[in-house]
Design a protein around this motif. Structure first.
Motif, PDB file in Angstrom:
ATOM      1  N   VAL A   2       0.843  -1.192   0.000  1.00 33.26           N
ATOM      2  CA  VAL A   2       0.000   0.000   0.000  1.00 33.26           C
ATOM      3  C   VAL A   2       0.877   1.240   0.000  1.00 33.26           C
ATOM      4  O   VAL A   2       0.650   2.192  -0.757  1.00 33.26           O
ATOM      5  N   GLY A   3       1.917   1.220   0.835  1.00 33.10           N
ATOM      6  CA  GLY A   3       2.837   2.350   0.902  1.00 33.10           C
ATOM      7  C   GLY A   3       3.555   2.598  -0.414  1.00 33.10           C
ATOM      8  O   GLY A   3       3.786   3.738  -0.804  1.00 33.10           O
ATOM      9  N   MET A   4       3.910   1.511  -1.107  1.00 35.13           N
ATOM     10  CA  MET A   4       4.590   1.657  -2.397  1.00 35.13           C
ATOM     11  C   MET A   4       3.670   2.291  -3.435  1.00 35.13           C
ATOM     12  O   MET A   4       4.080   3.171  -4.189  1.00 35.13           O
ATOM     13  N   VAL A   5       2.435   1.863  -3.474  1.00 36.98           N
ATOM     14  CA  VAL A   5       1.462   2.435  -4.414  1.00 36.98           C
ATOM     15  C   VAL A   5       1.208   3.902  -4.082  1.00 36.98           C
ATOM     16  O   VAL A   5       1.197   4.764  -4.975  1.00 36.98           O
ATOM     17  N   LEU A   6       1.047   4.191  -2.798  1.00 34.19           N
ATOM     18  CA  LEU A   6       0.831   5.581  -2.390  1.00 34.19           C
ATOM     19  C   LEU A   6       2.040   6.441  -2.726  1.00 34.19           C
ATOM     20  O   LEU A   6       1.887   7.603  -3.116  1.00 34.19           O
ATOM     21  N   GLY A   7       3.246   5.882  -2.603  1.00 30.65           N
ATOM     22  CA  GLY A   7       4.450   6.623  -2.951  1.00 30.65           C
ATOM     23  C   GLY A   7       4.489   6.995  -4.422  1.00 30.65           C
ATOM     24  O   GLY A   7       4.840   8.120  -4.790  1.00 30.65           O
ATOM     25  N   ALA A   8       4.122   6.044  -5.276  1.00 31.59           N
ATOM     26  CA  ALA A   8       4.091   6.311  -6.716  1.00 31.59           C
ATOM     27  C   ALA A   8       3.036   7.368  -7.054  1.00 31.59           C
ATOM     28  O   ALA A   8       3.280   8.282  -7.851  1.00 31.59           O
ATOM     29  N   LEU A   9       1.875   7.241  -6.435  1.00 30.11           N
ATOM     30  CA  LEU A   9       0.807   8.218  -6.676  1.00 30.11           C
ATOM     31  C   LEU A   9       1.204   9.608  -6.177  1.00 30.11           C
ATOM     32  O   LEU A   9       0.942  10.612  -6.855  1.00 30.11           O
ATOM     33  N   SER A  10       1.864   9.662  -5.025  1.00 30.65           N
ATOM     34  CA  SER A  10       2.254  10.963  -4.499  1.00 30.65           C
ATOM     35  C   SER A  10       3.316  11.621  -5.378  1.00 30.65           C
ATOM     36  O   SER A  10       3.312  12.839  -5.560  1.00 30.65           O
ATOM     37  N   GLY A  11       4.205  10.823  -5.961  1.00 28.72           N
ATOM     38  CA  GLY A  11       5.202  11.373  -6.880  1.00 28.72           C
ATOM     39  C   GLY A  11       4.566  11.974  -8.119  1.00 28.72           C
ATOM     40  O   GLY A  11       4.939  13.064  -8.564  1.00 28.72           O
ATOM     41  N   ALA A  12       3.598  11.259  -8.668  1.00 32.57           N
ATOM     42  CA  ALA A  12       2.894  11.758  -9.856  1.00 32.57           C
ATOM     43  C   ALA A  12       2.096  13.025  -9.520  1.00 32.57           C
ATOM     44  O   ALA A  12       2.112  14.002 -10.282  1.00 32.57           O
ATOM     45  N   LEU A  13       1.426  13.009  -8.382  1.00 29.51           N
ATOM     46  CA  LEU A  13       0.652  14.171  -7.960  1.00 29.51           C
ATOM     47  C   LEU A  13       1.561  15.374  -7.710  1.00 29.51           C
ATOM     48  O   LEU A  13       1.267  16.493  -8.142  1.00 29.51           O
ATOM     49  N   ALA A  14       2.692  15.142  -7.048  1.00 29.42           N
ATOM     50  CA  ALA A  14       3.635  16.230  -6.774  1.00 29.42           C
ATOM     51  C   ALA A  14       4.186  16.826  -8.066  1.00 29.42           C
ATOM     52  O   ALA A  14       4.345  18.039  -8.182  1.00 29.42           O
ATOM     53  N   VAL A  28       2.437  25.105 -10.369  1.00 31.47           N
ATOM     54  CA  VAL A  28       3.048  26.160  -9.561  1.00 31.47           C
ATOM     55  C   VAL A  28       4.121  26.876 -10.363  1.00 31.47           C
ATOM     56  O   VAL A  28       4.216  28.109 -10.344  1.00 31.47           O
ATOM     57  N   TRP A  29       4.936  26.117 -11.103  1.00 31.51           N
ATOM     58  CA  TRP A  29       6.016  26.754 -11.856  1.00 31.51           C
ATOM     59  C   TRP A  29       5.482  27.654 -12.963  1.00 31.51           C
ATOM     60  O   TRP A  29       6.061  28.690 -13.262  1.00 31.51           O
ATOM     61  N   LYS A  30       4.347  27.282 -13.550  1.00 33.00           N
ATOM     62  CA  LYS A  30       3.748  28.145 -14.572  1.00 33.00           C
ATOM     63  C   LYS A  30       3.421  29.515 -13.997  1.00 33.00           C
ATOM     64  O   LYS A  30       3.550  30.526 -14.673  1.00 33.00           O
ATOM     65  N   VAL A  31       3.022  29.538 -12.723  1.00 33.91           N
ATOM     66  CA  VAL A  31       2.647  30.796 -12.081  1.00 33.91           C
ATOM     67  C   VAL A  31       3.883  31.568 -11.621  1.00 33.91           C
ATOM     68  O   VAL A  31       4.028  32.751 -11.925  1.00 33.91           O
ATOM     69  N   ILE A  32       4.781  30.911 -10.900  1.00 30.37           N
ATOM     70  CA  ILE A  32       5.913  31.653 -10.331  1.00 30.37           C
ATOM     71  C   ILE A  32       7.077  31.808 -11.295  1.00 30.37           C
ATOM     72  O   ILE A  32       7.848  32.755 -11.181  1.00 30.37           O
ATOM     73  N   HIS A  89       6.709  31.914 -14.698  1.00 34.88           N
ATOM     74  CA  HIS A  89       6.242  32.561 -15.934  1.00 34.88           C
ATOM     75  C   HIS A  89       6.758  31.836 -17.167  1.00 34.88           C
ATOM     76  O   HIS A  89       7.109  32.452 -18.166  1.00 34.88           O
ATOM     77  N   ASP A  90       6.819  30.525 -17.076  1.00 35.79           N
ATOM     78  CA  ASP A  90       7.322  29.703 -18.170  1.00 35.79           C
ATOM     79  C   ASP A  90       6.596  28.367 -18.122  1.00 35.79           C
ATOM     80  O   ASP A  90       6.168  27.917 -17.056  1.00 35.79           O
ATOM     81  N   GLU A  91       6.465  27.733 -19.252  1.00 38.76           N
ATOM     82  CA  GLU A  91       5.772  26.449 -19.346  1.00 38.76           C
ATOM     83  C   GLU A  91       6.553  25.338 -18.644  1.00 38.76           C
ATOM     84  O   GLU A  91       5.985  24.504 -17.964  1.00 38.76           O
ATOM     85  N   ASP A  92       7.861  25.331 -18.828  1.00 36.31           N
ATOM     86  CA  ASP A  92       8.692  24.260 -18.268  1.00 36.31           C
ATOM     87  C   ASP A  92       9.669  24.799 -17.241  1.00 36.31           C
ATOM     88  O   ASP A  92      10.252  25.866 -17.416  1.00 36.31           O
ATOM     89  N   ALA A  93       9.881  24.019 -16.202  1.00 36.02           N
ATOM     90  CA  ALA A  93      10.886  24.366 -15.197  1.00 36.02           C
ATOM     91  C   ALA A  93      12.270  24.070 -15.770  1.00 36.02           C
ATOM     92  O   ALA A  93      12.429  23.187 -16.618  1.00 36.02           O
ATOM     93  N   ALA A 112      13.916  26.661  -8.625  1.00 34.96           N
ATOM     94  CA  ALA A 112      13.033  25.613  -9.150  1.00 34.96           C
ATOM     95  C   ALA A 112      13.241  24.292  -8.399  1.00 34.96           C
ATOM     96  O   ALA A 112      12.268  23.618  -8.038  1.00 34.96           O
ATOM     97  N   ALA A 113      14.490  23.940  -8.140  1.00 34.28           N
ATOM     98  CA  ALA A 113      14.777  22.697  -7.424  1.00 34.28           C
ATOM     99  C   ALA A 113      14.248  22.745  -5.990  1.00 34.28           C
ATOM    100  O   ALA A 113      13.693  21.760  -5.490  1.00 34.28           O
ATOM    101  N   ALA A 114      14.406  23.886  -5.332  1.00 30.53           N
ATOM    102  CA  ALA A 114      13.927  24.030  -3.956  1.00 30.53           C
ATOM    103  C   ALA A 114      12.398  23.952  -3.888  1.00 30.53           C
ATOM    104  O   ALA A 114      11.842  23.279  -3.012  1.00 30.53           O
ATOM    105  N   VAL A 115      11.734  24.620  -4.807  1.00 33.86           N
ATOM    106  CA  VAL A 115      10.265  24.589  -4.834  1.00 33.86           C
ATOM    107  C   VAL A 115       9.779  23.171  -5.136  1.00 33.86           C
ATOM    108  O   VAL A 115       8.853  22.665  -4.489  1.00 33.86           O
ATOM    109  N   GLN A 116      10.413  22.516  -6.095  1.00 29.52           N
ATOM    110  CA  GLN A 116      10.023  21.156  -6.444  1.00 29.52           C
ATOM    111  C   GLN A 116      10.215  20.219  -5.254  1.00 29.52           C
ATOM    112  O   GLN A 116       9.345  19.386  -4.957  1.00 29.52           O
ATOM    113  N   GLY A 117      11.329  20.345  -4.557  1.00 27.19           N
ATOM    114  CA  GLY A 117      11.581  19.504  -3.388  1.00 27.19           C
ATOM    115  C   GLY A 117      10.580  19.738  -2.275  1.00 27.19           C
ATOM    116  O   GLY A 117      10.106  18.788  -1.639  1.00 27.19           O
ATOM    117  N   ALA A 118      10.258  20.993  -2.026  1.00 24.11           N
ATOM    118  CA  ALA A 118       9.289  21.309  -0.978  1.00 24.11           C
ATOM    119  C   ALA A 118       7.905  20.765  -1.313  1.00 24.11           C
ATOM    120  O   ALA A 118       7.222  20.193  -0.452  1.00 24.11           O
TER     121      ALA A 118
END
Length: 88
Positions: A11-23, A30-34, A36-40, A56-62
């Motif tokens: 269950v934890g492994m599946v949730l981990g994969a889902l959380s990665g995709a969601l993140a 978030v990057w589109k807003v802060i 002002h570009d399509e891609d980080a 970008a790396a710090a925001v992505q990690g957080a």
């Protein structure tokens, strides 16, 4: 190792994969807003400066850490409700 921990592993492994995709999806929005570009920027993007890459790396990690914690906690809480035991 307790049986509840072993049973929770898949269950934890599946949730981990889902959380990665969601993140990843949350970070893109978030990057589109802060940014002002399509891609980080990637770390090897020659046209991007150090500041932009590090931000970008710090925001992505957080975002990844927050989403992962929320998903993991929700999963553990749900398991406790269903089984009466905490999976950790």
């Amino acid at each position: 190792m307790k049986a509840s921990k072993v049973a929770y592993k898949p269950v934890g492994m599946v949730l981990g994969a889902l959380s990665g995709a969601l993140a990843g999806a949350v970070f893109k929005q978030v990057w589109k807003v802060i940014g002002h570009d399509e891609d980080a920027p990637d770390a090897t993007d020659e046209e991007r400066g150090w500041r932009e890459i590090i931000i970008a790396a710090a925001v992505q990690g957080a975002i990844f850490a927050a989403v992962k914690a929320a998903v993991d906690r929700s999963g553990a809480t749900t398991v406790r409700r269903l089984t009466g035991t905490w999976p950790g």
